[in-house]
Design a protein around this motif. Structure first.
Motif, PDB file in Angstrom:
ATOM      1  N   LYS A 531       2.884  -7.314  -3.072  1.00  0.00           N
ATOM      2  CA  LYS A 531       2.974  -7.442  -4.530  1.00  0.00           C
ATOM      3  C   LYS A 531       2.078  -6.397  -5.207  1.00  0.00           C
ATOM      4  N   PRO A 532       2.538  -5.833  -6.327  1.00  0.00           N
ATOM      5  CA  PRO A 532       1.729  -4.803  -7.022  1.00  0.00           C
ATOM      6  C   PRO A 532       0.318  -5.272  -7.360  1.00  0.00           C
ATOM      7  N   ASP A 533       0.172  -6.553  -7.724  1.00  0.00           N
ATOM      8  CA  ASP A 533      -1.156  -7.054  -8.092  1.00  0.00           C
ATOM      9  C   ASP A 533      -2.125  -7.020  -6.917  1.00  0.00           C
ATOM     10  N   ASN A 534      -1.579  -7.086  -5.693  1.00  0.00           N
ATOM     11  CA  ASN A 534      -2.445  -7.141  -4.514  1.00  0.00           C
ATOM     12  C   ASN A 534      -2.756  -5.766  -3.906  1.00  0.00           C
ATOM     13  N   LEU A 535      -2.036  -4.693  -4.364  1.00  0.00           N
ATOM     14  CA  LEU A 535      -2.238  -3.378  -3.768  1.00  0.00           C
ATOM     15  C   LEU A 535      -3.668  -2.874  -3.946  1.00  0.00           C
ATOM     16  N   ALA A 536      -4.205  -3.067  -5.164  1.00  0.00           N
ATOM     17  CA  ALA A 536      -5.555  -2.554  -5.445  1.00  0.00           C
ATOM     18  C   ALA A 536      -6.642  -3.385  -4.782  1.00  0.00           C
ATOM     19  N   GLN A 571     -14.324  11.474   7.058  1.00  0.00           N
ATOM     20  CA  GLN A 571     -14.134  12.241   5.836  1.00  0.00           C
ATOM     21  C   GLN A 571     -12.664  12.299   5.438  1.00  0.00           C
ATOM     22  N   GLY A 572     -11.938  11.257   5.801  1.00  0.00           N
ATOM     23  CA  GLY A 572     -10.533  11.156   5.432  1.00  0.00           C
ATOM     24  C   GLY A 572     -10.347  10.132   4.330  1.00  0.00           C
ATOM     25  N   LYS A 573      -9.109   9.842   4.029  1.00  0.00           N
ATOM     26  CA  LYS A 573      -8.802   8.826   3.020  1.00  0.00           C
ATOM     27  C   LYS A 573      -7.606   7.996   3.490  1.00  0.00           C
ATOM     28  N   ILE A 574      -7.503   6.776   2.970  1.00  0.00           N
ATOM     29  CA  ILE A 574      -6.423   5.847   3.358  1.00  0.00           C
ATOM     30  C   ILE A 574      -5.837   5.245   2.097  1.00  0.00           C
ATOM     31  N   TRP A 575      -4.535   5.103   2.085  1.00  0.00           N
ATOM     32  CA  TRP A 575      -3.861   4.523   0.927  1.00  0.00           C
ATOM     33  C   TRP A 575      -2.561   3.857   1.383  1.00  0.00           C
ATOM     34  N   VAL A 576      -1.913   3.127   0.455  1.00  0.00           N
ATOM     35  CA  VAL A 576      -0.711   2.362   0.791  1.00  0.00           C
ATOM     36  C   VAL A 576       0.313   2.505  -0.328  1.00  0.00           C
ATOM     37  N   GLU A 577       1.555   2.579   0.086  1.00  0.00           N
ATOM     38  CA  GLU A 577       2.682   2.564  -0.858  1.00  0.00           C
ATOM     39  C   GLU A 577       3.598   1.424  -0.428  1.00  0.00           C
ATOM     40  N   SER A 578       3.976   0.586  -1.375  1.00  0.00           N
ATOM     41  CA  SER A 578       4.759  -0.605  -0.982  1.00  0.00           C
ATOM     42  C   SER A 578       5.672  -1.054  -2.119  1.00  0.00           C
ATOM     43  N   GLU A 579       6.768  -1.696  -1.697  1.00  0.00           N
ATOM     44  CA  GLU A 579       7.700  -2.283  -2.650  1.00  0.00           C
ATOM     45  C   GLU A 579       8.149  -3.625  -2.086  1.00  0.00           C
ATOM     46  N   VAL A 580       8.016  -4.662  -2.887  1.00  0.00           N
ATOM     47  CA  VAL A 580       8.330  -6.014  -2.427  1.00  0.00           C
ATOM     48  C   VAL A 580       9.795  -6.084  -1.977  1.00  0.00           C
ATOM     49  N   GLY A 581       9.966  -6.629  -0.755  1.00  0.00           N
ATOM     50  CA  GLY A 581      11.301  -6.803  -0.209  1.00  0.00           C
ATOM     51  C   GLY A 581      11.811  -5.596   0.549  1.00  0.00           C
ATOM     52  N   LYS A 582      11.130  -4.454   0.443  1.00  0.00           N
ATOM     53  CA  LYS A 582      11.594  -3.247   1.121  1.00  0.00           C
ATOM     54  C   LYS A 582      10.630  -2.740   2.170  1.00  0.00           C
ATOM     55  N   GLY A 583       9.401  -3.190   2.109  1.00  0.00           N
ATOM     56  CA  GLY A 583       8.454  -2.783   3.141  1.00  0.00           C
ATOM     57  C   GLY A 583       7.257  -2.019   2.580  1.00  0.00           C
ATOM     58  N   SER A 584       6.371  -1.619   3.483  1.00  0.00           N
ATOM     59  CA  SER A 584       5.128  -0.930   3.114  1.00  0.00           C
ATOM     60  C   SER A 584       4.929   0.290   4.008  1.00  0.00           C
ATOM     61  N   GLU A 585       4.145   1.252   3.489  1.00  0.00           N
ATOM     62  CA  GLU A 585       3.793   2.437   4.270  1.00  0.00           C
ATOM     63  C   GLU A 585       2.302   2.731   4.066  1.00  0.00           C
ATOM     64  N   PHE A 586       1.540   2.559   5.127  1.00  0.00           N
ATOM     65  CA  PHE A 586       0.105   2.881   5.101  1.00  0.00           C
ATOM     66  C   PHE A 586      -0.086   4.296   5.641  1.00  0.00           C
ATOM     67  N   LYS A 587      -0.892   5.073   4.932  1.00  0.00           N
ATOM     68  CA  LYS A 587      -1.155   6.447   5.343  1.00  0.00           C
ATOM     69  C   LYS A 587      -2.662   6.688   5.380  1.00  0.00           C
ATOM     70  N   PHE A 588      -3.078   7.531   6.334  1.00  0.00           N
ATOM     71  CA  PHE A 588      -4.473   7.952   6.354  1.00  0.00           C
ATOM     72  C   PHE A 588      -4.555   9.359   6.947  1.00  0.00           C
ATOM     73  N   THR A 589      -5.642  10.039   6.631  1.00  0.00           N
ATOM     74  CA  THR A 589      -5.803  11.421   7.083  1.00  0.00           C
ATOM     75  C   THR A 589      -6.989  11.543   8.036  1.00  0.00           C
ATOM     76  N   LEU A 590      -6.854  12.496   8.966  1.00  0.00           N
ATOM     77  CA  LEU A 590      -7.922  12.817   9.910  1.00  0.00           C
ATOM     78  C   LEU A 590      -8.028  14.341  10.006  1.00  0.00           C
ATOM     79  N   PRO A 591      -9.215  14.863  10.297  1.00  0.00           N
ATOM     80  CA  PRO A 591      -9.342  16.323  10.439  1.00  0.00           C
ATOM     81  C   PRO A 591      -8.628  16.818  11.690  1.00  0.00           C
TER      82      PRO A 591
END
Length: 602
Positions: A531-536, A571-591
């Motif tokens: 849910k959008p309210d829970n992403l943050a 020294q990387g970052k992690i974030w998530v993109e998601s849409e209810v009913g369609k799934g989620s995608e977690f991404k993170f970076t590494l050197p």
């Protein structure tokens, strides 16, 4: 959790920080402004000193010019006296000169005289005439045979050292003769070069000079040079002892100023001892020991005769560390130090305020951590143990009433609950160790493909139980520079969450691509989404969100917090993109791994 000890923050830590540049800049700017102000004031002082020096020197040159004209005018009046009378007697000459009080009006003049031209044929007659008129020792000297003789026959005052000049043939001496000839041919008053006057004694010699003005025969034409040479009968002249003359002109001029000015007068433009006519401080040995810092050379000219005036002086005001500049320098440095000290105090105050603010933030985080621990201990741990106690109690009291299938199901539930509790405890302990900095950080070259293979070996049973397919896409030679245990924990948590929130028969994709010197790794699913309210709230400890999985799986939310902690450690970052009913995608970076030294090694 490591806290900052404010008491241990000292001036050294401030000076070694980037903020210390502010203090140094304030001090440097203050010193630069002070130096500029000092040099500005010093240059103004130099300009004033030079202007005063030049003004005093010009004043001397003007005085000399005025005196030359006065002496020339004096000689013109004497020439006119001869022109007005057929004969001028010694007594008339004396009375005429005494009436004008020359010694009072033109202080420093040695006298005023008249030199008569004597043809060679009349020399003996001339000498005899003077001897018969009261001067038995009279003679024209120096002796010698020459076509033209001259003799000083009148000289007032006619006493003292002037008596030595009586009968002297000035035309016989080259320097005097040159001035007499120039005066004769131009009909102007002329100064001679440097000479030693015949008035001088052996013990006290001063440099001398003379001024000549021609006296022509009465009624003769004097328009051309030849007419003047034919009409000349003698010269009126004034001899000058230079020290006496300059004393009369200048008086105590160089004593009126604390920073005395030394005047040297040279004949023509030759600055040599032989050409030196006058030195105002030749007898002042103490003054001559002081090195001069002011210098000016002025040429003056009188009817074609040139003198060079050389002025030197030592002015203490030309020292930069003196008077107003010294006060300005000291004041500026003190003010600069005070301003830099004030800046240091302000920076120190702000620094300590920021440390207090940071400490407050960490204390707030500690309170949140404490509350979260209490919540876990009070709820997340209590519930599993209640379930274990309940199931074990049922088995203990009524095991004979259950068949094998019931017992097997209950044993499975107990195992599932114990495994979840164990995983929960493992996450709590790992997170706590990470907060305390007790987890070793050893980055190295790692193959993303190999890491994913190891993770899938562990998690495939869970995926297979829900008939979930896990796909992996990455090149074989894609390597990162990371800590193996931490990256395994991150991938394991992300893939476990994807399995948990993906329905049976779903798909999970793991991708790794190079992106501007980093490697971006993504874990995506086609599950229930967020849910959008829970992403943050996912990466915020104070707002931990726990959601039941598609197969009623439970969790604490600490896994994502660990992921964030470990990714940022790299020294990387992690974030998530998601849409209810369609799934989620977690991404993170590494050197990405390179052969060059990496900042993670430092």
């Amino acid at each position: 959790m490591k806290l900052i000890d404010i008491k241990n923050q000292n001036l050294f830590s401030i000076f070694t920080s980037k903020k210390s540049w502010g203090v140094l800049i304030v001090l440097l700017v203050g010193v630069i402004i002070t130096v500029i102000a000092v040099f500005y004031a010093y240059n103004n002082r130099i300009e004033n000193v030079n202007q005063n020096f030049i003004s005093n020197c010009n004043d001397v040159a003007v005085r000399l010019g005025v005196r030359f004209k006065a002496h020339a005018q004096l000689l013109h009046s004497r020439a006119a006296f001869f022109d007005a009378s057929d004969t001028v007697t010694r007594e008339q000459w004396k009375i005429f000169n005494e009436s004008e009080k020359i010694s009072s009006n033109l202080v420093g003049i040695q006298g005023v005289g008249y030199s008569l031209i004597i043809p060679k044929t009349k020399l003996k007659q001339h000498i005899q005439s003077f001897r018969e008129n009261g001067f038995p020792d009279y003679n024209v000297y120096p002796s010698g045979d020459r076509e033209i003789y001259t003799s000083i026959i009148y000289l007032e005052p006619f006493w003292g050292r002037n008596l030595r000049a009586f009968g002297y043939d000035m035309f016989s001496e080259p320097v005097r003769r040159k001035a007499m000839e120039l005066s004769r041919d131009s009909d102007f008053a002329m100064l001679s070069g440097k000479v030693l006057l015949v008035q001088e004694t052996d013990n006290e010699g001063q440099a001398g000079t003379l001024m000549y003005l021609p006296v022509y025969k009465k009624g003769r034409q004097t328009t051309t040079v030849m007419e003047r040479q034919s009409a000349i009968k003698g010269w009126v002249y004034s001899p000058y002892r230079m020290d006496d003359l300059m004393s009369g002109i200048l008086g105590n001029w160089d004593l009126l100023n604390k920073n005395r000015i030394k005047l040297e007068i040279y004949d023509e433009g030759n600055i040599t001892d032989e050409a030196l006519l006058y030195d105002s401080q030749k007898n002042d040995k103490e003054v001559n020991k002081v090195k001069s810092n002011l210098y000016l050379k002025l040429p003056i000219e009188f009817n074609g005769k040139k003198w060079t005036l050389q002025f030197t002086s030592h002015d203490e005001n030309l020292s930069i560390l003196k008077g107003d500049t010294l006060i300005l320098l000291i004041s500026g440095i003190i003010i600069s130090i005070l301003l830099s000290t004030l800046t240091l105090v302000l920076i120190n105050t702000r620094f300590r305020a920021s440390q207090i603010q940071m400490l407050n933030g960490k204390l707030e985080k500690l309170n949140v951590d404490k509350d979260r621990f209490l919540s876990i201990l009070g709820h997340d741990l209590k519930n599993p143990f209640n379930a274990l106690l309940g199931l074990s109690e049922i088995l203990e009291e009524s095991i004979q009433e259950f068949d094998i299938d019931d017992i097997k199901n209950m044993a499975g539930d107990i195992n599932k609950t114990a495994q979840g509790t164990f995983n929960l405890l493992e996450d709590i302990l790992t997170w706590a160790r990470a907060q305390q900095g007790k987890i070793p950080f050893k980055p190295q070259q790692l193959s993303i493909k190999e890491i994913c293979k190891n993770i899938l070996v562990t998690l495939n049973p869970s995926a297979n139980a829900k008939k979930i397919v896990i796909n992996y896409s990455a090149t074989d030679n894609l390597n990162v520079f990371a800590d193996a245990d931490m990256i395994k924990t991150v991938l394991r948590n992300l893939v476990s969450n994807a399995i948990k929130f993906t329905n049976k028969g779903g798909v999970i994709n793991i991708n790794a691509v190079e992106n501007y010197g980093n490697v971006t790794i993504s874990v995506s699913d086609n599950g229930i989404g967020i849910k959008p309210d829970n992403l943050a709230k996912l990466f915020d400890l104070s707002q931990v969100v726990t959601t039941t999985g598609t197969a009623e799986e439970t969790g604490t939310g600490l896994g994502l917090l660990l992921c964030k902690e470990f990714v940022e450690k790299h020294q990387g970052k992690i974030w998530v993109e998601s849409e209810v009913g369609k799934g989620s995608e977690f991404k993170f970076t590494l050197p990405i791994f390179t052969e060059q030294p990496n900042a993670l090694n430092n």
